[in-house]
Design a protein around this motif. Structure first.
Motif, PDB file in Angstrom:
ATOM      1  N   PRO A   1     -26.812 -17.637  17.909  1.00  0.00           N
ATOM      2  CA  PRO A   1     -26.841 -18.779  16.990  1.00  0.00           C
ATOM      3  C   PRO A   1     -25.917 -19.892  17.476  1.00  0.00           C
ATOM      4  O   PRO A   1     -24.856 -19.629  18.065  1.00  0.00           O
ATOM      5  CB  PRO A   1     -26.339 -18.185  15.667  1.00  0.00           C
ATOM      6  CG  PRO A   1     -26.526 -16.709  15.809  1.00  0.00           C
ATOM      7  CD  PRO A   1     -26.352 -16.406  17.258  1.00  0.00           C
TER       8      PRO A   1
ATOM      9  N   ASP B   1     -34.324 -15.347  17.479  1.00  0.00           N
ATOM     10  CA  ASP B   1     -34.249 -16.730  16.995  1.00  0.00           C
ATOM     11  C   ASP B   1     -34.573 -16.798  15.507  1.00  0.00           C
ATOM     12  O   ASP B   1     -33.874 -17.450  14.721  1.00  0.00           O
ATOM     13  CB  ASP B   1     -35.221 -17.597  17.797  1.00  0.00           C
ATOM     14  CG  ASP B   1     -35.198 -19.052  17.370  1.00  0.00           C
ATOM     15  OD1 ASP B   1     -34.091 -19.624  17.275  1.00  0.00           O
ATOM     16  OD2 ASP B   1     -36.276 -19.619  17.118  1.00  0.00           O
ATOM     17  N   LYS B   2     -35.615 -16.105  15.116  1.00  0.00           N
ATOM     18  CA  LYS B   2     -36.044 -16.097  13.710  1.00  0.00           C
ATOM     19  C   LYS B   2     -34.968 -15.539  12.789  1.00  0.00           C
ATOM     20  O   LYS B   2     -34.765 -16.037  11.671  1.00  0.00           O
ATOM     21  CB  LYS B   2     -37.329 -15.268  13.583  1.00  0.00           C
ATOM     22  CG  LYS B   2     -37.852 -15.128  12.172  1.00  0.00           C
ATOM     23  CD  LYS B   2     -39.090 -14.248  12.147  1.00  0.00           C
ATOM     24  CE  LYS B   2     -39.607 -14.019  10.737  1.00  0.00           C
ATOM     25  NZ  LYS B   2     -40.808 -13.135  10.714  1.00  0.00           N
TER      26      LYS B   2
ATOM     27  N   TRP C   1     -35.506 -16.852  29.529  1.00  0.00           N
ATOM     28  CA  TRP C   1     -34.921 -17.980  28.793  1.00  0.00           C
ATOM     29  C   TRP C   1     -35.395 -19.313  29.363  1.00  0.00           C
ATOM     30  O   TRP C   1     -35.768 -20.224  28.615  1.00  0.00           O
ATOM     31  CB  TRP C   1     -33.409 -17.892  28.834  1.00  0.00           C
ATOM     32  CG  TRP C   1     -32.698 -19.044  28.176  1.00  0.00           C
ATOM     33  CD1 TRP C   1     -31.986 -20.027  28.778  1.00  0.00           C
ATOM     34  CD2 TRP C   1     -32.643 -19.312  26.765  1.00  0.00           C
ATOM     35  NE1 TRP C   1     -31.479 -20.902  27.853  1.00  0.00           N
ATOM     36  CE2 TRP C   1     -31.869 -20.484  26.598  1.00  0.00           C
ATOM     37  CE3 TRP C   1     -33.163 -18.693  25.638  1.00  0.00           C
ATOM     38  CZ2 TRP C   1     -31.611 -21.040  25.358  1.00  0.00           C
ATOM     39  CZ3 TRP C   1     -32.904 -19.255  24.387  1.00  0.00           C
ATOM     40  CH2 TRP C   1     -32.137 -20.411  24.255  1.00  0.00           C
TER      41      TRP C   1
ATOM     42  N   LYS D   1     -37.228 -21.039  26.368  1.00  0.00           N
ATOM     43  CA  LYS D   1     -36.186 -21.536  25.467  1.00  0.00           C
ATOM     44  C   LYS D   1     -36.700 -22.634  24.537  1.00  0.00           C
ATOM     45  O   LYS D   1     -36.203 -22.790  23.409  1.00  0.00           O
ATOM     46  CB  LYS D   1     -34.982 -22.037  26.261  1.00  0.00           C
ATOM     47  CG  LYS D   1     -35.277 -23.154  27.250  1.00  0.00           C
ATOM     48  CD  LYS D   1     -34.048 -23.454  28.099  1.00  0.00           C
ATOM     49  CE  LYS D   1     -34.349 -24.470  29.188  1.00  0.00           C
ATOM     50  NZ  LYS D   1     -33.154 -24.693  30.060  1.00  0.00           N
TER      51      LYS D   1
ATOM     52  N   THR E   1     -37.625 -21.641  20.982  1.00  0.00           N
ATOM     53  CA  THR E   1     -36.610 -21.245  20.009  1.00  0.00           C
ATOM     54  C   THR E   1     -36.084 -22.467  19.265  1.00  0.00           C
ATOM     55  O   THR E   1     -36.118 -23.587  19.789  1.00  0.00           O
ATOM     56  CB  THR E   1     -35.440 -20.508  20.691  1.00  0.00           C
ATOM     57  OG1 THR E   1     -34.753 -21.414  21.570  1.00  0.00           O
ATOM     58  CG2 THR E   1     -35.948 -19.324  21.500  1.00  0.00           C
ATOM     59  N   LYS E   2     -35.584 -22.241  18.063  1.00  0.00           N
ATOM     60  CA  LYS E   2     -35.122 -23.349  17.233  1.00  0.00           C
ATOM     61  C   LYS E   2     -33.602 -23.424  17.126  1.00  0.00           C
ATOM     62  O   LYS E   2     -33.023 -24.503  17.089  1.00  0.00           O
ATOM     63  CB  LYS E   2     -35.725 -23.220  15.827  1.00  0.00           C
ATOM     64  CG  LYS E   2     -37.244 -23.341  15.801  1.00  0.00           C
ATOM     65  CD  LYS E   2     -37.779 -23.186  14.380  1.00  0.00           C
ATOM     66  CE  LYS E   2     -39.301 -23.301  14.349  1.00  0.00           C
ATOM     67  NZ  LYS E   2     -39.842 -23.123  12.976  1.00  0.00           N
ATOM     68  N   ASP E   3     -32.936 -22.253  17.058  1.00  0.00           N
ATOM     69  CA  ASP E   3     -31.501 -22.288  16.783  1.00  0.00           C
ATOM     70  C   ASP E   3     -30.689 -21.416  17.744  1.00  0.00           C
ATOM     71  O   ASP E   3     -29.520 -21.165  17.514  1.00  0.00           O
ATOM     72  CB  ASP E   3     -31.225 -21.848  15.343  1.00  0.00           C
ATOM     73  CG  ASP E   3     -29.777 -22.094  14.932  1.00  0.00           C
ATOM     74  OD1 ASP E   3     -29.269 -23.200  15.205  1.00  0.00           O
ATOM     75  OD2 ASP E   3     -29.150 -21.177  14.377  1.00  0.00           O
ATOM     76  N   LEU E   4     -31.297 -20.951  18.815  1.00  0.00           N
ATOM     77  CA  LEU E   4     -30.547 -20.155  19.784  1.00  0.00           C
ATOM     78  C   LEU E   4     -30.008 -21.042  20.896  1.00  0.00           C
ATOM     79  O   LEU E   4     -30.646 -22.004  21.313  1.00  0.00           O
ATOM     80  CB  LEU E   4     -31.431 -19.064  20.398  1.00  0.00           C
ATOM     81  CG  LEU E   4     -31.869 -17.919  19.500  1.00  0.00           C
ATOM     82  CD1 LEU E   4     -32.669 -16.901  20.292  1.00  0.00           C
ATOM     83  CD2 LEU E   4     -30.670 -17.248  18.839  1.00  0.00           C
ATOM     84  N   LYS E   5     -28.816 -20.673  21.368  1.00  0.00           N
ATOM     85  CA  LYS E   5     -28.203 -21.384  22.493  1.00  0.00           C
ATOM     86  C   LYS E   5     -27.840 -20.385  23.581  1.00  0.00           C
ATOM     87  O   LYS E   5     -27.520 -19.222  23.293  1.00  0.00           O
ATOM     88  CB  LYS E   5     -26.933 -22.109  22.035  1.00  0.00           C
ATOM     89  CG  LYS E   5     -27.160 -23.302  21.134  1.00  0.00           C
ATOM     90  CD  LYS E   5     -25.835 -23.960  20.770  1.00  0.00           C
ATOM     91  CE  LYS E   5     -25.098 -24.480  22.013  1.00  0.00           C
ATOM     92  NZ  LYS E   5     -23.842 -25.184  21.651  1.00  0.00           N
TER      93      LYS E   5
END
Length: 288
Positions: free
Chosen positions: A124, A196-197, A209, A213, A216-220
């Motif tokens: 996150p 991610d979900k 990745w 990547k 994905t919406k909120d992964l770093k």
């Protein structure tokens, strides 16, 4: 390029079906027996197939030598088990201890380093376990466990899962049953999307990745760890005489991948589309 998907290992029926499919691939799909003119080989690997690299190998090889290259998509551990049972000609995986055991047992006629990517950990954007910038995978997992931050394991027996289990053991931590720890029993892309979900930390390879990547919406990307080295084995036909059929084609494919043309395919794969290497060839002279 032909494919047979790996199935989940939790069900005895599915395991039996999985090996039945593998046998069908090795022996050919013709129930009446295959012709001596029908040349095919079977490759067992995971992410290199899922991400499209094996397709690139197959297209170039088949254009040059003919024949058919089939692939069983499977994590490293199950892929080596296919080799032990004589159900694949070539394995590609990234867990050195497991591959070394395969070699010691006499199942590999040849073994060589093929390429590498990197072990990474995503999580996150708020990074509750404060792992950003670390490079030590053991310290990363220690902090995640200490913070009780949500973590997703693949739990599929693949190279990344084997590394994860080894890391927990070295830390003397057993996360199974903890509320913050989940197991997907899925492959890399599906696990990444689940993480991610659900806002979970997740360990995977840099290639997956790089290609996915954007989904994905909120992964770093928080941690870039050590090189994740892929080894290739040519399964020993002395253990499984039926593999003598098309062994010459399997040896040509093995040599093709470690030769200049195969290593160039690795070096070029995905660079134009994604702006960065997806895999790094073992042969330094063709590296970018």
């Amino acid at each position: 390029m032909k494919q047979v998907h790996v199935v989940k290992r939790s069900s005895p029926f599915l395991v039996a079906l999985y090996f039945a499919l593998a046998i069908a691939v090795v022996l050919g799909w013709n129930a009446s027996g295959f012709s001596q003119e029908y040349k095919q080989i079977v490759i067992a690997t995971g992410s290199p197939f899922e991400l499209g690299l094996v397709d690139e190998f197959a297209k170039a090889f088949q254009k040059k030598y003919g024949g058919v290259v089939r692939c069983i998509k499977t994590p490293t551990g199950p892929g080596l088990d296919l080799g032990r049972h004589g159900l694949t000609h070539i394995t590609m995986g990234h867990e050195r201890e497991a591959t070394a055991r395969f070699v010691r047992e006499g199942y590999a006629a040849r073994r060589i380093d093929l390429m590498h990517n990197y072990t990474i950990v995503v999580g996150p954007s708020k990074d509750p376990a404060q792992i950003a910038g670390l490079t030590d995978i053991k310290e990363v997992h220690r902090r995640i466990a200490q913070a009780k931050s949500p973590y997703l394991s693949r739990g599929d027996g693949g190279g990344m899962n084997i590394l994860e289990i080894k890391t927990w053991k070295e830390l003397n931590i057993n996360p199974e049953g903890e509320k913050w720890y989940s197991v997907s029993k899925k492959f890399m892309l599906a696990s990444l999307l689940d993480a991610d979900k659900n806002g979970q930390y997740h360990m995977l390879d840099s290639s997956t990745w790089a290609l996915h990547k954007a989904k994905t919406k909120d992964l770093k990307l928080l941690v870039k760890g050590p090189a994740n080295e892929y080894e290739m084995c040519l399964v020993n036909p002395a253990k499984h005489p039926h593999l003598q059929y098309n062994q010459d084609l399997a040896e040509k494919f093995f040599d093709f991948l470690i030769g200049e043309e195969g290593q160039r395919i690795i070096a070029d794969f995905g660079v134009e589309q994604y702006g960065e290497p997806i895999y790094y060839p073992a042969a330094v002279n063709v590296s970018r």
